[in-house]
Design a protein around this motif. Structure first.
Motif, PDB file in Angstrom:
ATOM      1  N   VAL A   1      12.259 -56.586 -81.363  1.00 18.17           N
ATOM      2  CA  VAL A   1      13.137 -56.466 -80.194  1.00 18.17           C
ATOM      3  C   VAL A   1      12.957 -55.112 -79.507  1.00 18.17           C
ATOM      4  CG1 VAL A   1      15.549 -56.342 -79.459  1.00 18.17           C
ATOM      5  CG2 VAL A   1      14.827 -58.114 -81.070  1.00 18.17           C
ATOM      6  N   SER A   2      12.792 -54.056 -80.298  1.00 19.85           N
ATOM      7  CA  SER A   2      12.735 -52.700 -79.742  1.00 19.85           C
ATOM      8  C   SER A   2      11.323 -52.254 -79.373  1.00 19.85           C
ATOM      9  CB  SER A   2      13.341 -51.700 -80.738  1.00 19.85           C
ATOM     10  OG  SER A   2      12.591 -51.669 -81.942  1.00 19.85           O
ATOM     11  N   SER A   3      10.343 -53.134 -79.555  1.00 20.39           N
ATOM     12  CA  SER A   3       8.967 -52.752 -79.263  1.00 20.39           C
ATOM     13  C   SER A   3       8.786 -52.472 -77.773  1.00 20.39           C
ATOM     14  CB  SER A   3       8.019 -53.866 -79.695  1.00 20.39           C
ATOM     15  OG  SER A   3       6.689 -53.564 -79.319  1.00 20.39           O
ATOM     16  N   GLY A   4       7.836 -51.591 -77.496  1.00 18.52           N
ATOM     17  CA  GLY A   4       7.475 -51.323 -76.101  1.00 18.52           C
ATOM     18  C   GLY A   4       6.600 -52.432 -75.549  1.00 18.52           C
TER      19      GLY A   4
ATOM     20  N   GLU B   1      12.747 -57.906 -87.392  1.00 17.26           N
ATOM     21  CA  GLU B   1      13.316 -58.437 -86.153  1.00 17.26           C
ATOM     22  C   GLU B   1      13.720 -57.306 -85.202  1.00 17.26           C
ATOM     23  OE1 GLU B   1      16.375 -60.793 -87.884  1.00 17.26           O
ATOM     24  OE2 GLU B   1      15.160 -62.631 -87.905  1.00 17.26           O
ATOM     25  N   THR B   2      14.269 -56.227 -85.763  1.00 20.69           N
ATOM     26  CA  THR B   2      14.646 -55.064 -84.942  1.00 20.69           C
ATOM     27  C   THR B   2      13.413 -54.428 -84.308  1.00 20.69           C
ATOM     28  OG1 THR B   2      16.602 -54.607 -86.292  1.00 20.69           O
ATOM     29  CG2 THR B   2      15.724 -52.787 -84.982  1.00 20.69           C
ATOM     30  N   HIS B   3      12.319 -54.303 -85.083  1.00 20.43           N
ATOM     31  CA  HIS B   3      11.089 -53.722 -84.545  1.00 20.43           C
ATOM     32  C   HIS B   3      10.530 -54.578 -83.415  1.00 20.43           C
ATOM     33  CE1 HIS B   3      11.206 -50.699 -87.536  1.00 20.43           C
ATOM     34  NE2 HIS B   3      10.732 -51.416 -88.537  1.00 20.43           N
TER      35      HIS B   3
ATOM     36  N   LEU C   1       2.874 -54.913 -78.656  1.00 18.28           N
ATOM     37  CA  LEU C   1       3.462 -55.364 -79.916  1.00 18.28           C
ATOM     38  C   LEU C   1       2.348 -55.795 -80.854  1.00 18.28           C
ATOM     39  CD1 LEU C   1       5.925 -56.250 -81.646  1.00 18.28           C
ATOM     40  CD2 LEU C   1       5.791 -58.455 -80.474  1.00 18.28           C
TER      41      LEU C   1
ATOM     42  N   ASP D   1      14.828 -55.687 -90.491  1.00 19.07           N
ATOM     43  CA  ASP D   1      14.052 -54.565 -89.957  1.00 19.07           C
ATOM     44  C   ASP D   1      12.936 -55.072 -89.037  1.00 19.07           C
ATOM     45  OD1 ASP D   1      15.551 -52.723 -91.432  1.00 19.07           O
ATOM     46  OD2 ASP D   1      14.184 -52.832 -93.150  1.00 19.07           O
TER      47      ASP D   1
ATOM     48  N   TYR E   1       3.572 -57.243 -73.486  1.00 15.77           N
ATOM     49  CA  TYR E   1       4.635 -57.719 -72.609  1.00 15.77           C
ATOM     50  C   TYR E   1       4.244 -57.422 -71.169  1.00 15.77           C
ATOM     51  CZ  TYR E   1       7.704 -58.266 -76.662  1.00 15.77           C
ATOM     52  OH  TYR E   1       8.252 -58.651 -77.846  1.00 15.77           O
TER      53      TYR E   1
ATOM     54  N   ASN F   1       4.170 -53.474 -85.728  1.00 13.13           N
ATOM     55  CA  ASN F   1       3.722 -52.139 -85.319  1.00 13.13           C
ATOM     56  C   ASN F   1       3.528 -51.226 -86.527  1.00 13.13           C
ATOM     57  OD1 ASN F   1       3.761 -52.960 -82.656  1.00 13.13           O
ATOM     58  ND2 ASN F   1       5.810 -52.147 -82.268  1.00 13.13           N
TER      59      ASN F   1
END
Length: 219
Positions: free
Chosen positions: A113-116, A109-111, A119, A107, A45, A99
């Motif tokens: 979205v919450s990735s630093g 999708e959450t990973h 990715l 799960d 990102y 990751n």
């Protein structure tokens, strides 16, 4: 032929059960598979970027990963593909870990979205199977789909039916839960029309995707 369909309120999920024990197995003909491989995709990102993956994902197979329906021209995945054409993400690929974390599609999708800023996506490219089934006999498959899904999902192979007989005769080329039916008798149709053809055709040349994957265990 017994056909049962149901809809889950608000989610447009449909399920079909193909099983009729009064007809015995008659004939199963050829199967063909192409190479399957795993791909590691690492995207970053960048500051000032939109941060969008830019993929259309199918989450109908809750426990086995997110299937890529399409890659948009703008986004992190399109950038990855341009820089890494030999490991490009393509339609029908399946994201099965994010990751190095596995789990349900929610799960994953959450990973994402919450990735630093970094990715990592673990992607599985499917095999393509061609199977010819001929009645009399039942498919012996429980099928699941949405109007927007990538083909029709095989959610269960039942104890009796043409699919089980095929598996017994072809142990290295099995039809398994997680496979996706894409075409029947040369027609790539919307999921509900594929279901209709499976219900009425006597001879079925079925093209499906196989991901050679068990249900992942969380790590």
């Amino acid at each position: 032929m017994f056909l049962c369909c149901c809809t889950e309120a608000g989610n447009e999920h449909h399920q079909a059960l193909f099983n009729d024990p009064q007809f015995p197995y008659q004939d199963v003909v050829s199967a063909r598979r192409e190479l399957v491989r795993n791909i590691e995709v690492k995207v970053k990102y960048e500051k000032g970027s939109s941060g969008k993956l830019g993929v259309d994902l199918d989450a109908i197979d809750i426990h086995r990963g997110l299937v890529v329906k399409g890659v948009l021209p703008d986004g992190l995945i399109a950038e990855w593909n341009r820089a890494n054409p030999e490991n490009a993400i393509k339609p029908s690929d399946k994201i099965f870990a994010v990751n190095n974390q596995v789990g349900t599609v929610q799960d994953l999708e959450t990973h994402i979205v919450s990735s630093g800023p970094d990715l990592q996506l673990s992607v599985r490219r499917p095999q393509r199977i061609e199977v010819t089934l001929q009645r009399p006999g039942s498919l012996g498959l429980r099928l699941h789909f949405k109007k927007s899904s990538k083909g029709v999902l095989v959610s269960e192979v039942l104890a009796d039916g043409l699919a089980t007989d095929w598996n017994a005769k072809n142990p290295t080329r099995r039809i398994t839960a997680g496979d996706r039916i894409l075409e029947v008798n040369g027609e790539a149709l919307p999921p509900e029309d594929l279901i209709a053809k499976l219900a009425k055709e006597d001879v079925m040349v079925i093209h499906m995707l196989h991901y050679d994957q068990d249900v992942p265990k969380p790590v």
